[in-house]
Design an enzyme around this catalytic site. Structure first.
Site, PDB file in Angstrom:
ATOM      1  N   HIS A 116      77.902  31.290  67.673  1.00 42.74           N
ATOM      2  CA  HIS A 116      78.018  31.247  66.201  1.00 42.74           C
ATOM      3  C   HIS A 116      76.520  31.658  65.621  1.00 42.74           C
ATOM      4  O   HIS A 116      75.656  30.645  65.934  1.00 42.74           O
ATOM      5  CB  HIS A 116      78.754  30.138  65.543  1.00 42.74           C
ATOM      6  N   ARG A 145      78.235  32.946  54.120  1.00 39.95           N
ATOM      7  CA  ARG A 145      77.881  34.415  54.148  1.00 39.95           C
ATOM      8  C   ARG A 145      78.797  35.441  53.449  1.00 39.95           C
ATOM      9  O   ARG A 145      78.441  36.104  52.626  1.00 39.95           O
ATOM     10  CB  ARG A 145      77.313  35.101  55.250  1.00 39.95           C
TER      11      ARG A 145
END
Length: 531
Positions: free
Chosen positions: A318, A338
């Site tokens: 990740h 994000r």
């Protein structure tokens, strides 16, 4: 909590923030992505993989740490196990108490099967609990399962098994409704419409969430349903070997009580492996976002019984694991940060990539900034990049962070870092096991009556997974594994129990010249200090 040096670095982030908010970094071309991955992604790092000498995948490469376990010594001596008098006798034995295992248990119970869950920790101690961002489903007017399929197929480098991916995306809307009806508290608008957002690699907003603790909310609901149905759960008990019958069918498991070390035997007509991932093996020394028990047990058990693995050489790192402070090093910083507007910023204050590239591309980009480009931010643990979280409230307005990602705000707030006002430091963390046991559309492995669901499966996502498709696959394939195993149990007569395959595997080890003393499955990581 930030050091003086890091506070100085933040000034560059703040100085460029207005420009970076308006900036939309271009997406990479397919050729650029391929070059980037081959140069910087850990899956391509030479010297970190070993070629298997024995077993169904002989001749194929897997991470060095996994190879040692797949080819390791069994924890049991077949001659010492009493298979004639099992301690448990059920229709469907489920190994693993996370989202996939509990979903399977609920559906097998619905089908009238006698079900039992065994789990080496407690029900809910699983990567499901750690998932934050959400669960995908194409259930809005501007979306469709076909578009979901294309996003996921491309995001997985066109390597997913089509029949598995088809099942994932076409059954996704029903999975959301099933969870909703069970009581999962998804984020909803005042009129009851589910709120959805983008994820990396998605062309539509199809991410359903419960703030930023989606996995915990789903696990809470599934756990309650299992308890309300009074499905037996044997916790703190690990499966350490599968049992086959004289016909070569999966017929139970040898169990180890993790507290008393007592050996137990469970006989079953069908078995479901739902043991999750492998992050606690810490491939290549990476930190991990995974729960304490994620040590690839299911892959080891199935491999020794003769099941083939698929894409075991590929892992998901990740891109945004917490890189500071040390107390939360490697903890997941959800991709939702994000998707809400935060961007990745290097030491010079530059937004160096599109914020919603796929996870493998994002991770490789961060590694590139911190290595060859020399644009990483120096931390006590190494190098990292900034994730500029204050951008979220510039774009979404004051209160967005507390409303949409409260768990993230609390996690950093414990260390006097207010993510509404200060950026955070991130670096890739070992997150997901892309590869696993090869299954067919009905969730059955190459071993008859051995079914698999969840992160232990290989082929659903290909060689990379999009955000939100893991919570989806544990539901879709957990439910289907439960249905398939229950249906098969109705037509199965279990023969004489056998551990002959364990003896045969040991003989194969010796013939291949494997003489190391590795014992598997690993069960738990070892964090004791080495002298």
């Amino acid at each position: 909590m930030y050091t003086k040096e890091l506070l100085e670095s933040i000034k560059k982030v703040e100085a460029a923030r207005e420009k970076n908010v308006a900036l939309e970094p271009r997406r990479m071309t397919a050729e650029e992505k391929e070059t980037l991955l081959r140069t910087y992604h850990p899956d391509y790092k030479e010297g970190e993989f070993a070629v298997l000498s024995i077993g169904p995948n002989k001749g194929e490469k897997v991470p060095t740490e996994l190879a040692a376990l797949l080819q390791g010594n069994s924890r049991v001596d077949p001659a010492e196990i009493d298979l004639e008098n099992p301690d448990y006798d059920v229709d469907v034995l489920i190994i693993g108490g996370g989202g996939a295992g509990t979903s399977a248990a609920i559906e097998a119970d619905n089908a009238g099967a006698k079900v039992m869950i065994v789990t080496k920790l407690r029900m809910g101690d699983a990567n499901t609990m750690m998932a934050e961002g959400g669960i995908q489903a194409a259930d809005k007017e501007n979306d469709s399962p076909a578009i979901h399929y294309l996003d996921a197929f491309g995001g997985g480098h066109f390597a997913a098994k089509p029949e598995l991916l088809y099942r994932l995306v076409t059954e996704a809307p029903e999975a959301i409704q099933w969870l909703n009806n069970l009581g999962v508290e998804f984020d909803k608008a005042p009129d009851g419409t589910m709120i959805t957002t983008h994820g990396g690699g998605t062309s539509r907003k199809r991410m359903h969430a419960a703030k930023d603790y989606s996995g915990a909310e789903i696990m809470r609901t599934l756990r309650d349903e299992v308890l309300n149905r009074e499905i037996p759960v044997v916790d703190f008990t690990a499966a350490i070997e599968l049992i086959l019958d004289e016909k070569g069918q999966a017929a139970g498991a040898v169990l180890l009580n993790m507290e008393t070390k007592e050996i137990l035997v469970a006989r079953a007509k069908t078995v479901i492996i739902a043991t999750g991932g492998a992050g606690r093996l810490h491939y290549q020394g990476f930190p991990t976002s995974n729960h304490y028990g994620a040590t690839a047990d299911g892959l080891v058990l199935a491999y020794r019984a003769g099941a083939k693995l698929l894409y075991a050489d590929t892992l998901q790192y990740h891109p945004t694991g917490a890189a500071y402070p040390e107390q939360i090093f490697g903890a997941l910083v959800t991709e939702k940060v994000r998707s809400l507007g935060a961007k990745l910023i290097n030491v010079d204050g530059e937004a160096f990539m599109h914020p919603l590239e796929t996870r493998d591309v994002s991770a490789a980009s961060i590694i590139r900034e911190c290595s060859d480009r020399g644009k990483g931010v120096k931390t006590p643990q190494g190098y990292a990049v900034w994730l500029d979280t204050p951008m979220i409230e510039i774009k979404g307005g004051p209160g967005t962070i507390e409303k949409r990602i409260p768990a993230m705000m609390r996690m950093f707030g414990k260390y006097d870092i207010d993510i509404r006002k200060q950026p955070i430091l991130v670096y890739p963390t070992l997150h997901y096991q892309n590869g696993g046991i090869d299954i067919n559309r009905e969730c059955e492995s190459g071993v008859p009556n051995l079914f698999v669901a969840g992160e232990a499966v290989g082929g659903i996502h290909g060689r990379n997974r999009l955000m939100g498709n893991s919570l989806l696959d544990i539901i879709v394939f957990g439910r289907n594994a439960g249905k398939s195993a229950a249906a098969r149990a109705q037509d199965t007569t279990t023969g004489a129990l056998s551990l002959e395959h364990v003896s045969a595997f040991q003989a194969e080890r010796s013939a291949a010249g494997l003489s190391d003393e590795t014992v598997s499955p690993k069960l738990l990581p070892d964090y004791r200090r080495k002298k």
